[in-house]
Scaffold this motif. Sequence first.
Motif, PDB file in Angstrom:
ATOM      1  N   HIS A 161      34.677  22.436 -58.974  1.00  0.00           N
ATOM      2  CA  HIS A 161      36.119  22.678 -59.353  1.00  0.00           C
ATOM      3  C   HIS A 161      36.200  23.226 -60.853  1.00  0.00           C
ATOM      4  CE1 HIS A 161      36.854  18.662 -61.382  1.00  0.00           C
ATOM      5  NE2 HIS A 161      37.926  19.190 -61.645  1.00  0.00           N
ATOM      6  N   PHE A 185      44.248  23.184 -52.940  1.00  0.00           N
ATOM      7  CA  PHE A 185      43.517  22.923 -54.331  1.00  0.00           C
ATOM      8  C   PHE A 185      42.957  24.159 -54.765  1.00  0.00           C
ATOM      9  CE2 PHE A 185      39.810  20.391 -56.178  1.00  0.00           C
ATOM     10  CZ  PHE A 185      40.285  20.218 -57.243  1.00  0.00           C
ATOM     11  N   LYS A 281      41.348  22.254 -66.503  1.00  0.00           N
ATOM     12  CA  LYS A 281      41.852  21.052 -66.358  1.00  0.00           C
ATOM     13  C   LYS A 281      41.213  20.028 -65.643  1.00  0.00           C
ATOM     14  CE  LYS A 281      46.602  22.137 -66.822  1.00  0.00           C
ATOM     15  NZ  LYS A 281      48.007  22.363 -66.157  1.00  0.00           N
ATOM     16  N   HIS A 283      40.305  17.554 -62.608  1.00  0.00           N
ATOM     17  CA  HIS A 283      41.253  16.821 -61.264  1.00  0.00           C
ATOM     18  C   HIS A 283      40.461  15.521 -61.092  1.00  0.00           C
ATOM     19  CE1 HIS A 283      43.832  16.862 -58.102  1.00  0.00           C
ATOM     20  NE2 HIS A 283      42.844  16.274 -57.432  1.00  0.00           N
ATOM     21  N   SER A 285      40.677  12.831 -58.662  1.00  0.00           N
ATOM     22  CA  SER A 285      41.185  12.304 -57.637  1.00  0.00           C
ATOM     23  C   SER A 285      41.303  10.834 -57.224  1.00  0.00           C
ATOM     24  CB  SER A 285      40.681  13.158 -56.081  1.00  0.00           C
ATOM     25  OG  SER A 285      39.347  12.781 -56.025  1.00  0.00           O
ATOM     26  N   LYS A 306      37.300  15.391 -53.796  1.00  0.00           N
ATOM     27  CA  LYS A 306      38.088  16.319 -54.374  1.00  0.00           C
ATOM     28  C   LYS A 306      37.762  16.121 -55.963  1.00  0.00           C
ATOM     29  CE  LYS A 306      42.815  17.953 -54.058  1.00  0.00           C
ATOM     30  NZ  LYS A 306      44.338  17.480 -53.519  1.00  0.00           N
ATOM     31  N   GLY A 307      37.615  17.186 -56.654  1.00  0.00           N
ATOM     32  CA  GLY A 307      37.370  17.148 -58.169  1.00  0.00           C
ATOM     33  C   GLY A 307      36.574  15.906 -58.424  1.00  0.00           C
TER      34      GLY A 307
END
Length: 313
Positions: A161, A185, A281, A283, A285, A306-307
């Motif tokens: 990411h 996302f 940025k 992320h 999660s 995720k992130g």
Amino acid sequence: MKAIILKKAGGVEELSVEEIEKPIPSAKAVLIKTASVGINPIEIKTRKGNRFTEKLLADKPSILGWDLCGTVVEKGKEVKDFSLNDNVFGMINFPDFGKTYAEYVVAKPEDLVKLPQNLNKNEAGGIPLAALTAYQALKYEGKLTEKSRVLIHAAGGGVGHFGVQFAKHFGAEVIATASAEKSEFLKSLGVDKHVDYKKTNFEEEVANVDVVFDLIGGDYIDRSLKTLKKGGIIICIPTATNDGVEEKAAAKGCKGVAFKVKPTKKDLEEISILLKSEKVKPHISERYDFSEIKKAHQSIEKGNTKGKIVITF
Ligand SMILES: NC(=O)c1ccc[n+]([C@@H]2O[C@H](COP(=O)([O-])OP(=O)(O)OC[C@H]3O[C@@H](n4cnc5c(N)ncnc54)[C@H](OP(=O)(O)O)[C@@H]3O)[C@@H](O)[C@H]2O)c1
């Protein structure tokens, strides 16, 4: 202080929260009161047993972790760059042991950068290792520009990411593999084309890329080479699965790189500028209290993060 000790190689039951002596910084180091620590797959592999484990178990107290965000609470006489109460973040003492799964951590100023004010110190511990990996690989090896087409595997995870956002910052066109659940996302990160690797063979949907940023390795190396232009580059990240990438790429008229992140302060400073301007940025999660370290490890072990996942102190 409280610290998470690795008792021996094995499952999450080998991680235990214990009370130990607070470390003392040398004249050239600072003591950080930890706010947050990123959890990375390398720590899962080290907990289970890899090339680092024996050395860590011999180096008491055996504490995992390299990522860190926190506040300077003590500083050695020779430290000029930081003041007490500065919020800082960094990848500590890599590739030796950072021992950041602890309430207090000793760090060298060379590993630290001041935390931009817009970032949350209870989350920013999730940034350094993953962001440095993506930034260094795509800037120095990928040499991305607005003319580049890049394929990023595992684009919805920790390194991926950040990779997507750096690639967009460099102006590249980004094609990304991830599961269907990460589609929205990836769109929010700026991905131009998402390939659901569970439904399709990505090599049948992607061609003519200049750079492959491969966070999977193994047969992804051979399959990704089918998507590369002649003269393109594949940067393969996981050390356990990037064997032979140089030779395989060379056989196809491409360049292959087995990449390892480096502890370069200048790169973290450049990343910090992008974070400050919110061009990039983090992320986060999932956030766990340090006492829930077993849950944090189990979560990343599922393999669909995720992130980033962080623990807080
Ligand atoms: N050499 C180095 O210096 C270095 C530095 C950092 C990381 N690494 C290594 O790089 C790898 C990635 O690290 P990370 O922190 O980004 O991991 P992570 O945060 O755990 O993310 C892994 C991601 O991979 C996705 N994924 C799983 N199988 C996939 C597949 N077959 N195709 C495409 N995506 C898939 C997962 O989600 P979905 O399946 O839902 O898409 C998840 O988002 C790890 O092996 C890590 O140890 C090496």
